[in-house]
Design a protein around this motif. Structure first.
Motif, PDB file in Angstrom:
ATOM      1  N   ALA A 148      -2.253  -4.671  -8.584  1.00 57.16           N
ATOM      2  CA  ALA A 148      -2.702  -3.283  -8.586  1.00 57.16           C
ATOM      3  C   ALA A 148      -3.867  -3.050  -7.634  1.00 57.16           C
ATOM      4  O   ALA A 148      -3.876  -2.080  -6.864  1.00 57.16           O
ATOM      5  CB  ALA A 148      -3.077  -2.855 -10.009  1.00 57.16           C
ATOM      6  N   VAL A 149      -4.869  -3.916  -7.678  1.00 60.40           N
ATOM      7  CA  VAL A 149      -6.045  -3.710  -6.833  1.00 60.40           C
ATOM      8  C   VAL A 149      -5.706  -3.978  -5.370  1.00 60.40           C
ATOM      9  O   VAL A 149      -6.156  -3.267  -4.470  1.00 60.40           O
ATOM     10  CB  VAL A 149      -7.218  -4.584  -7.298  1.00 60.40           C
ATOM     11  CG1 VAL A 149      -8.418  -4.424  -6.375  1.00 60.40           C
ATOM     12  CG2 VAL A 149      -7.609  -4.222  -8.724  1.00 60.40           C
ATOM     13  N   TYR A 150      -4.911  -5.004  -5.116  1.00 61.67           N
ATOM     14  CA  TYR A 150      -4.472  -5.278  -3.749  1.00 61.67           C
ATOM     15  C   TYR A 150      -3.725  -4.068  -3.190  1.00 61.67           C
ATOM     16  O   TYR A 150      -3.978  -3.632  -2.055  1.00 61.67           O
ATOM     17  CB  TYR A 150      -3.579  -6.513  -3.727  1.00 61.67           C
ATOM     18  CG  TYR A 150      -3.078  -6.873  -2.346  1.00 61.67           C
ATOM     19  CD1 TYR A 150      -3.869  -7.603  -1.471  1.00 61.67           C
ATOM     20  CD2 TYR A 150      -1.810  -6.479  -1.922  1.00 61.67           C
ATOM     21  CE1 TYR A 150      -3.415  -7.934  -0.195  1.00 61.67           C
ATOM     22  CE2 TYR A 150      -1.344  -6.806  -0.659  1.00 61.67           C
ATOM     23  CZ  TYR A 150      -2.149  -7.529   0.202  1.00 61.67           C
ATOM     24  OH  TYR A 150      -1.692  -7.845   1.461  1.00 61.67           O
ATOM     25  N   ALA A 151      -2.798  -3.520  -3.972  1.00 63.59           N
ATOM     26  CA  ALA A 151      -2.050  -2.345  -3.530  1.00 63.59           C
ATOM     27  C   ALA A 151      -2.988  -1.174  -3.263  1.00 63.59           C
ATOM     28  O   ALA A 151      -2.831  -0.446  -2.272  1.00 63.59           O
ATOM     29  CB  ALA A 151      -0.997  -1.961  -4.572  1.00 63.59           C
ATOM     30  N   ALA A 152      -3.981  -0.988  -4.127  1.00 63.75           N
ATOM     31  CA  ALA A 152      -4.944   0.096  -3.936  1.00 63.75           C
ATOM     32  C   ALA A 152      -5.746  -0.102  -2.657  1.00 63.75           C
ATOM     33  O   ALA A 152      -5.997   0.851  -1.906  1.00 63.75           O
ATOM     34  CB  ALA A 152      -5.882   0.170  -5.140  1.00 63.75           C
TER      35      ALA A 152
ATOM     36  N   VAL B  78      11.581  -5.421  -6.629  1.00 73.51           N
ATOM     37  CA  VAL B  78      10.214  -5.195  -6.137  1.00 73.51           C
ATOM     38  C   VAL B  78       9.190  -5.456  -7.233  1.00 73.51           C
ATOM     39  O   VAL B  78       8.170  -6.132  -7.015  1.00 73.51           O
ATOM     40  CB  VAL B  78      10.065  -3.755  -5.601  1.00 73.51           C
ATOM     41  CG1 VAL B  78       8.607  -3.465  -5.235  1.00 73.51           C
ATOM     42  CG2 VAL B  78      10.967  -3.532  -4.394  1.00 73.51           C
ATOM     43  N   TYR B  79       9.445  -4.950  -8.428  1.00 74.37           N
ATOM     44  CA  TYR B  79       8.468  -5.046  -9.510  1.00 74.37           C
ATOM     45  C   TYR B  79       8.364  -6.448 -10.117  1.00 74.37           C
ATOM     46  O   TYR B  79       7.473  -6.709 -10.915  1.00 74.37           O
ATOM     47  CB  TYR B  79       8.811  -4.048 -10.618  1.00 74.37           C
ATOM     48  CG  TYR B  79       8.597  -2.593 -10.241  1.00 74.37           C
ATOM     49  CD1 TYR B  79       8.007  -2.233  -9.029  1.00 74.37           C
ATOM     50  CD2 TYR B  79       8.995  -1.571 -11.105  1.00 74.37           C
ATOM     51  CE1 TYR B  79       7.824  -0.910  -8.702  1.00 74.37           C
ATOM     52  CE2 TYR B  79       8.797  -0.233 -10.788  1.00 74.37           C
ATOM     53  CZ  TYR B  79       8.229   0.096  -9.582  1.00 74.37           C
ATOM     54  OH  TYR B  79       8.035   1.420  -9.259  1.00 74.37           O
TER      55      TYR B  79
ATOM     56  N   VAL C 183      14.995   0.840  -7.415  1.00 79.56           N
ATOM     57  CA  VAL C 183      14.274   0.055  -6.410  1.00 79.56           C
ATOM     58  C   VAL C 183      13.341  -0.959  -7.061  1.00 79.56           C
ATOM     59  O   VAL C 183      13.394  -2.154  -6.776  1.00 79.56           O
ATOM     60  CB  VAL C 183      13.477   0.975  -5.459  1.00 79.56           C
ATOM     61  CG1 VAL C 183      12.691   0.142  -4.435  1.00 79.56           C
ATOM     62  CG2 VAL C 183      14.412   1.948  -4.746  1.00 79.56           C
ATOM     63  N   GLY C 184      12.489  -0.467  -7.965  1.00 75.77           N
ATOM     64  CA  GLY C 184      11.516  -1.353  -8.578  1.00 75.77           C
ATOM     65  C   GLY C 184      12.143  -2.512  -9.326  1.00 75.77           C
ATOM     66  O   GLY C 184      11.838  -3.680  -9.075  1.00 75.77           O
TER      67      GLY C 184
ATOM     68  N   GLY D 120       0.796  -1.217   0.000  1.00 76.95           N
ATOM     69  CA  GLY D 120       0.000   0.000   0.000  1.00 76.95           C
ATOM     70  C   GLY D 120       0.827   1.265   0.000  1.00 76.95           C
ATOM     71  O   GLY D 120       0.266   2.367  -0.063  1.00 76.95           O
ATOM     72  N   THR D 121       2.153   1.134   0.067  1.00 76.52           N
ATOM     73  CA  THR D 121       3.019   2.312   0.115  1.00 76.52           C
ATOM     74  C   THR D 121       3.699   2.609  -1.219  1.00 76.52           C
ATOM     75  O   THR D 121       4.341   3.649  -1.354  1.00 76.52           O
ATOM     76  CB  THR D 121       4.096   2.141   1.196  1.00 76.52           C
ATOM     77  OG1 THR D 121       4.985   1.072   0.824  1.00 76.52           O
ATOM     78  CG2 THR D 121       3.467   1.821   2.550  1.00 76.52           C
ATOM     79  N   LEU D 122       3.601   1.686  -2.172  1.00 79.79           N
ATOM     80  CA  LEU D 122       4.183   1.917  -3.496  1.00 79.79           C
ATOM     81  C   LEU D 122       3.527   0.988  -4.499  1.00 79.79           C
ATOM     82  O   LEU D 122       3.004  -0.063  -4.141  1.00 79.79           O
ATOM     83  CB  LEU D 122       5.701   1.706  -3.504  1.00 79.79           C
ATOM     84  CG  LEU D 122       6.238   0.273  -3.440  1.00 79.79           C
ATOM     85  CD1 LEU D 122       7.705   0.280  -3.844  1.00 79.79           C
ATOM     86  CD2 LEU D 122       6.107  -0.327  -2.062  1.00 79.79           C
ATOM     87  N   GLY D 123       3.547   1.382  -5.758  1.00 75.42           N
ATOM     88  CA  GLY D 123       2.950   0.560  -6.794  1.00 75.42           C
ATOM     89  C   GLY D 123       3.733  -0.729  -7.003  1.00 75.42           C
ATOM     90  O   GLY D 123       4.941  -0.784  -6.781  1.00 75.42           O
TER      91      GLY D 123
END
Length: 279
Positions: free
Chosen positions: A162-166, A268-269, A262-263, A154-157
């Motif tokens: 996508a929906v979980y992060a949102a 992370v990505y 980072v990504g 929830g702190t970065l894309g």
């Protein structure tokens, strides 16, 4: 609050498995007066009670509710029943959460994926808290705790979630706003802790890989850290500490530089590419 929840009334959502189960075990072990266990998995709840009962004995009253947390009406109904039998909780742990697939957003289904994820992860904690918060505030001479289990997502894309992060970003925004509101209104007996962990090895994120500097966390470690933060009334718990570093870098670096360093650079990505979840 005391160093344990001895004598307190505790309510845990998503209690039948994973972290919720571990929080329930901790509450019973510390001698909570009552523990209300909410989950959609009735069989899992029954199994959990069978295991907890010998430890709970006569000291801790156990109550289970099979609740569909995506439905506001169901939450209101079961909250009323809990208040009638046990009284309002002193400790509320909004732990329940779901994650769907590892597809790109345009490949997901609005009903089965988007709506369900937002309802359970973002709206349900608000609905559950709204049911019990007035009673917590009114009981002004007794310490109360609300723990909202969000996510580092929830702190970065992050691609493929996508929906979980949102949903977790919404939870974080609401949770911290609620904390400030309670302080501003001088309801200081109620303290809110927002938790933003990276991946935890409970099976929920099976197949996902921890990015560099953010290894997959062990459940026992997370439970202990969350529990201590809750008892102290800490406003925010980020696990591991590199979650805070990622947040700082996201604010400081240009977007494309963050994506590259980072990504992509720290993985992370790509962390959800092998995700399978519970089977």
């Amino acid at each position: 609050m005391a160093r344990t929840v001895r004598g307190a009334r505790v309510l845990i959502t998503g209690a039948a498995s994973g972290m919720g189960r571990a929080y329930a075990e901790r509450a019973v072990a510390e001698g909570a007066a009552s523990v209300a266990l909410w989950d959609r998995d009735g069989i899992g709840l029954a199994r959990l009670v069978d295991e907890l009962a010998p430890v709970a004995g006569r000291r801790t009253e156990l109550r289970t509710d099979v609740v569909e947390l995506g439905e506001m009406g169901a939450i209101a109904k079961h909250a009323q029943q809990v208040r009638k039998q046990l009284g309002g909780p002193d400790v509320l742990i909004n732990n329940a959460g779901i994650v769907r697939g590892n597809r790109y957003f345009w490949e997901t289904d609005n009903g089965d994926d988007t709506r369900a994820t937002m309802r359970v992860n973002a709206l349900a904690p608000m609905y559950v808290t709204r049911e019990f918060l007035p009673g917590m505030i009114a009981d002004a001479y007794r310490e109360k705790r609300i723990v909202n289990i969000a996510s580092a997502a929830g702190t970065l894309g992050n691609p493929r979630m996508a929906v979980y992060a949102a949903s977790k970003a919404a939870l974080i925004g609401w949770s911290d706003s609620l904390r400030v509101e309670l302080e501003q209104a001088d309801h200081t007996n109620v303290k809110v802790t927002t938790v933003t962990p990276s991946y935890i090895s409970t099976g929920m994120f099976a197949g996902a890989t921890g990015p560099v500097l953010a290894p997959v966390l062990e459940p026992d470690y997370v439970v202990d850290r969350v529990w201590r933060a809750m008892l102290r009334g800490e406003p925010l718990l980020e696990l591991p500490g590199t979650v805070r570093l990622s947040r700082a870098l996201r604010a400081l670096l240009p977007t494309r530089v963050f994506d590259a360093v980072v990504g992509e650079g720290l993985g992370v990505y790509r962390s959800m590419q092998g995700f399978t979840g519970r089977r």
